[in-house]
Design a protein around this motif. Structure first.
Motif, PDB file in Angstrom:
ATOM      1  N   VAL A 266      39.290  14.863  35.759  1.00  0.00           N
ATOM      2  CA  VAL A 266      37.959  14.538  35.256  1.00  0.00           C
ATOM      3  C   VAL A 266      36.951  15.585  35.709  1.00  0.00           C
ATOM      4  O   VAL A 266      36.148  16.084  34.929  1.00  0.00           O
ATOM      5  CB  VAL A 266      37.525  13.132  35.720  1.00  0.00           C
ATOM      6  CG1 VAL A 266      36.102  12.826  35.274  1.00  0.00           C
ATOM      7  CG2 VAL A 266      38.496  12.081  35.192  1.00  0.00           C
ATOM      8  N   GLY A 267      37.008  15.937  36.984  1.00  0.00           N
ATOM      9  CA  GLY A 267      36.112  16.953  37.537  1.00  0.00           C
ATOM     10  C   GLY A 267      35.005  16.342  38.349  1.00  0.00           C
ATOM     11  O   GLY A 267      35.028  16.362  39.578  1.00  0.00           O
ATOM     12  N   ASP A 268      33.993  15.777  37.680  1.00  0.00           N
ATOM     13  CA  ASP A 268      32.849  15.197  38.365  1.00  0.00           C
ATOM     14  C   ASP A 268      33.233  13.888  39.050  1.00  0.00           C
ATOM     15  O   ASP A 268      33.874  13.013  38.456  1.00  0.00           O
ATOM     16  CB  ASP A 268      31.722  14.952  37.370  1.00  0.00           C
ATOM     17  CG  ASP A 268      30.496  14.347  38.026  1.00  0.00           C
ATOM     18  OD1 ASP A 268      29.759  15.091  38.699  1.00  0.00           O
ATOM     19  OD2 ASP A 268      30.292  13.128  37.886  1.00  0.00           O
ATOM     20  N   ARG A 269      32.794  13.738  40.280  1.00  0.00           N
ATOM     21  CA  ARG A 269      33.146  12.563  41.079  1.00  0.00           C
ATOM     22  C   ARG A 269      32.630  11.273  40.439  1.00  0.00           C
ATOM     23  O   ARG A 269      33.354  10.287  40.308  1.00  0.00           O
ATOM     24  CB  ARG A 269      32.562  12.748  42.476  1.00  0.00           C
ATOM     25  CG  ARG A 269      32.642  11.554  43.381  1.00  0.00           C
ATOM     26  CD  ARG A 269      31.858  11.847  44.671  1.00  0.00           C
ATOM     27  NE  ARG A 269      31.741  10.645  45.455  1.00  0.00           N
ATOM     28  CZ  ARG A 269      30.857   9.669  45.232  1.00  0.00           C
ATOM     29  NH1 ARG A 269      30.040   9.765  44.197  1.00  0.00           N
ATOM     30  NH2 ARG A 269      30.809   8.609  46.010  1.00  0.00           N
ATOM     31  N   ASP A 270      31.363  11.269  40.023  1.00  0.00           N
ATOM     32  CA  ASP A 270      30.784  10.056  39.461  1.00  0.00           C
ATOM     33  C   ASP A 270      31.442   9.686  38.137  1.00  0.00           C
ATOM     34  O   ASP A 270      31.626   8.496  37.835  1.00  0.00           O
ATOM     35  CB  ASP A 270      29.275  10.233  39.276  1.00  0.00           C
ATOM     36  CG  ASP A 270      28.530  10.302  40.612  1.00  0.00           C
ATOM     37  OD1 ASP A 270      29.061   9.782  41.608  1.00  0.00           O
ATOM     38  OD2 ASP A 270      27.435  10.888  40.649  1.00  0.00           O
ATOM     39  N   ASP A 271      31.784  10.695  37.338  1.00  0.00           N
ATOM     40  CA  ASP A 271      32.477  10.422  36.075  1.00  0.00           C
ATOM     41  C   ASP A 271      33.836   9.778  36.324  1.00  0.00           C
ATOM     42  O   ASP A 271      34.245   8.863  35.599  1.00  0.00           O
ATOM     43  CB  ASP A 271      32.657  11.712  35.266  1.00  0.00           C
ATOM     44  CG  ASP A 271      31.361  12.185  34.619  1.00  0.00           C
ATOM     45  OD1 ASP A 271      30.406  11.396  34.561  1.00  0.00           O
ATOM     46  OD2 ASP A 271      31.320  13.354  34.174  1.00  0.00           O
ATOM     47  N   ALA A 272      34.534  10.275  37.357  1.00  0.00           N
ATOM     48  CA  ALA A 272      35.848   9.719  37.671  1.00  0.00           C
ATOM     49  C   ALA A 272      35.731   8.269  38.127  1.00  0.00           C
ATOM     50  O   ALA A 272      36.524   7.406  37.730  1.00  0.00           O
ATOM     51  CB  ALA A 272      36.535  10.566  38.742  1.00  0.00           C
ATOM     52  N   LEU A 273      34.731   7.987  38.969  1.00  0.00           N
ATOM     53  CA  LEU A 273      34.516   6.614  39.423  1.00  0.00           C
ATOM     54  C   LEU A 273      34.176   5.700  38.245  1.00  0.00           C
ATOM     55  O   LEU A 273      34.678   4.573  38.146  1.00  0.00           O
ATOM     56  CB  LEU A 273      33.395   6.575  40.457  1.00  0.00           C
ATOM     57  CG  LEU A 273      33.735   7.172  41.834  1.00  0.00           C
ATOM     58  CD1 LEU A 273      32.464   7.329  42.670  1.00  0.00           C
ATOM     59  CD2 LEU A 273      34.744   6.301  42.563  1.00  0.00           C
ATOM     60  N   ALA A 274      33.348   6.200  37.336  1.00  0.00           N
ATOM     61  CA  ALA A 274      32.970   5.402  36.167  1.00  0.00           C
ATOM     62  C   ALA A 274      34.176   5.152  35.269  1.00  0.00           C
ATOM     63  O   ALA A 274      34.347   4.041  34.739  1.00  0.00           O
ATOM     64  CB  ALA A 274      31.870   6.116  35.384  1.00  0.00           C
ATOM     65  N   LEU A 275      35.025   6.163  35.109  1.00  0.00           N
ATOM     66  CA  LEU A 275      36.221   5.994  34.292  1.00  0.00           C
ATOM     67  C   LEU A 275      37.157   4.963  34.911  1.00  0.00           C
ATOM     68  O   LEU A 275      37.705   4.096  34.216  1.00  0.00           O
ATOM     69  CB  LEU A 275      36.939   7.335  34.118  1.00  0.00           C
ATOM     70  CG  LEU A 275      38.209   7.320  33.256  1.00  0.00           C
ATOM     71  CD1 LEU A 275      37.900   6.840  31.844  1.00  0.00           C
ATOM     72  CD2 LEU A 275      38.849   8.714  33.225  1.00  0.00           C
ATOM     73  N   GLY A 276      37.330   5.033  36.224  1.00  0.00           N
ATOM     74  CA  GLY A 276      38.176   4.055  36.905  1.00  0.00           C
ATOM     75  C   GLY A 276      37.650   2.643  36.743  1.00  0.00           C
ATOM     76  O   GLY A 276      38.421   1.694  36.528  1.00  0.00           O
ATOM     77  N   ASP A 277      36.326   2.479  36.817  1.00  0.00           N
ATOM     78  CA  ASP A 277      35.724   1.156  36.644  1.00  0.00           C
ATOM     79  C   ASP A 277      35.918   0.643  35.219  1.00  0.00           C
ATOM     80  O   ASP A 277      36.206  -0.542  34.998  1.00  0.00           O
ATOM     81  CB  ASP A 277      34.234   1.206  36.976  1.00  0.00           C
ATOM     82  CG  ASP A 277      33.962   1.382  38.458  1.00  0.00           C
ATOM     83  OD1 ASP A 277      34.875   1.132  39.266  1.00  0.00           O
ATOM     84  OD2 ASP A 277      32.834   1.795  38.807  1.00  0.00           O
ATOM     85  N   GLN A 278      35.763   1.534  34.244  1.00  0.00           N
ATOM     86  CA  GLN A 278      35.941   1.136  32.848  1.00  0.00           C
ATOM     87  C   GLN A 278      37.392   0.750  32.561  1.00  0.00           C
ATOM     88  O   GLN A 278      37.662  -0.186  31.798  1.00  0.00           O
ATOM     89  CB  GLN A 278      35.494   2.271  31.920  1.00  0.00           C
ATOM     90  CG  GLN A 278      33.997   2.472  31.854  1.00  0.00           C
ATOM     91  CD  GLN A 278      33.289   1.313  31.179  1.00  0.00           C
ATOM     92  OE1 GLN A 278      33.817   0.675  30.266  1.00  0.00           O
ATOM     93  NE2 GLN A 278      32.083   1.002  31.651  1.00  0.00           N
ATOM     94  N   LEU A 279      38.322   1.458  33.165  1.00  0.00           N
ATOM     95  CA  LEU A 279      39.734   1.095  33.013  1.00  0.00           C
ATOM     96  C   LEU A 279      39.991  -0.293  33.590  1.00  0.00           C
ATOM     97  O   LEU A 279      40.696  -1.113  32.985  1.00  0.00           O
ATOM     98  CB  LEU A 279      40.624   2.137  33.699  1.00  0.00           C
ATOM     99  CG  LEU A 279      40.713   3.509  33.037  1.00  0.00           C
ATOM    100  CD1 LEU A 279      41.405   4.502  33.961  1.00  0.00           C
ATOM    101  CD2 LEU A 279      41.450   3.434  31.701  1.00  0.00           C
ATOM    102  N   ALA A 280      39.417  -0.553  34.766  1.00  0.00           N
ATOM    103  CA  ALA A 280      39.596  -1.866  35.396  1.00  0.00           C
ATOM    104  C   ALA A 280      39.028  -2.971  34.505  1.00  0.00           C
ATOM    105  O   ALA A 280      39.622  -4.047  34.379  1.00  0.00           O
ATOM    106  CB  ALA A 280      38.937  -1.879  36.766  1.00  0.00           C
TER     107      ALA A 280
END
Length: 403
Positions: A338-352
């Protein structure tokens, strides 16, 4: 009076501020799907809806396999729930010896020795060997890093999976210490499969470099045992058992149990059982864990379980790539960059939110700018579950603005 204690609340607040504080989320069971609860802190957990788990190292899905469960039960009934003492006192059983023989045979080694964990195996082995210099891959696991801190006089870090840089650093060390280097004991240490990048160390070239300078080679097969080389890992797949001096791994991933091991020649094992403090001063591995690991190893070696995993891996890799994601690695570990830390966290939350457990991995676990979702499928995932995972990635990526 001067306060000389530890302000742990302040440390926790700093972790919270940096977005690095972690929390426990109990799972109802171990498998391809389960329900999760917030940490009940002593109360009864309140499990939510069932989620698909694509974040487990239970690669072969054997942690809930009836054959493995039965083997653990048989071991407990035959030997007991615990070993009762250090292996050097009264905790050495025939069950431990049987698993060690199986591991040695699988790894193409003379003997193997069980430890309480892979972490303990790494720290104890490096400390017992007491190398003057360790040459360590920059992405090696934390247990290797800690082993170097405890047991090595000096640690030289070489560029990730770069035998050319390893050779250059060894040559530089030899030139700088011309008078004393000939008497030093050198150890080259690397993971074989790297847990966050999913790539494989170039072992043949690493062995070439080590042999050029008379160094020993030690490898950690934590994420390879049971999956490659008919269960024997990357070393066995590449036919390098006679060139790798220390083969180490864990029983807690593909082998669905707990504990670690070291495999090598007779002198190595005898030295470790006498000098590795994490072995000498630890109670022997619990018999149910030994029984479960032995049965898991048998299944890994004698069945097509790993083939089922590789088909799932291929389907996920192709599906994620066709959706527009960059997927790193070449193994069962699929890092979605993903690259950006916040984007990765947001993606993980959306997957959950869409019923898929695949949390974000961000710095300092991985370098800055390389935050990712680490996807780890199991052999027990069905085609329908893989499709649901891919659908979730597509919808979540669009929601976050990554696709």
């Amino acid at each position: 009076m001067t306060e000389r204690g530890f302000d742990l609340d302040a440390r926790l607040r700093e972790r919270e501020r940096a977005g690095l504080r972690r929390h426990l989320d109990p799972a109802e069971s171990v498998g391809a799907r389960t329900r999760f609860s917030d940490d009940p802190r002593g109360g009864a957990p309140e499990y939510g809806d069932e989620r698909l788990v694509f974040a487990s190292n239970n690669y072969l899905g054997l942690a809930s396999d009836r054959r493995v469960l039965q083997a653990a039960e048989n071991a407990a009934r035959a030997v007991g729930t615990g070993a009762g003492a250090s292996r050097l006192v009264t905790g050495d059983t025939g069950l431990h010896r049987a698993l060690e023989r199986d591991l040695a045979d699988c790894k193409g080694a003379e003997r193997a020795l069980l430890f309480s964990s892979g972490y303990a195996a790494n720290v104890g082995t490096i400390d017992a060997l007491g190398p003057d210099v360790v040459f360590s891959d920059e992405l090696n696991h934390a247990s290797i890093v800690d082993g170097c801190r405890v047991g090595a006089d000096e640690t030289v870090v070489y560029d990730h999976a770069d035998p050319g840089d390893l050779r250059a650093r060894m040559a530089r060390r030899a030139a700088e210490e011309l008078d004393s280097a000939a008497d030093e004991a050198w150890l080259v240490v690397t993971d074989t499969v790297f847990s966050m990048d999913g790539d494989v160390a170039p072992l043949d070239a690493i062995c070439d470099a080590a042999e050029e300078f008379g160094a020993w080679v030690m490898v950690d097969e934590a994420h390879a045992t049971g999956l490659f080389g008919e269960g024997g890992g990357i070393v066995r797949r590449e036919g390098l058992a006679d060139r790798v001096d220390v083969q180490l791994g864990t029983l807690s991933k593909a082998l669905a149990s707990q504990g670690g091991y070291v495999a090598g020649d007779e002198a190595l094992v005898e030295s470790l059982l006498n000098a590795a403090r994490s072995f000498v001063f630890s109670t022997g591995l619990a018999p149910p864990a030994v029984g479960a690991a032995r049965e898991s190893l048998r299944i890994a070696r004698e069945t097509d379980r790993a083939d089922r995993l590789w088909k799932t891996v291929e389907a996920l890799r192709d599906g994620l790539a066709s959706t527009g994601y960059e997927v790193l690695g070449e193994t069962q570990i699929l890092p979605v960059l993903v690259g950006d830390r916040d984007d990765a966290l947001a993606l993980g939350d959306q997957l959950a939110d869409r019923g898929v457990v695949a949390p974000a991995i961000r710095p300092p676990t991985v370098p800055e700018g390389t935050a990712r979702i680490r996807v780890a499928p199991m052999a027990t995932h069905t085609d329908d579950e893989v499709a649901r995972c891919l659908d979730a990635f597509e919808a979540a990526g669009e929601e976050v603005g990554l696709l």
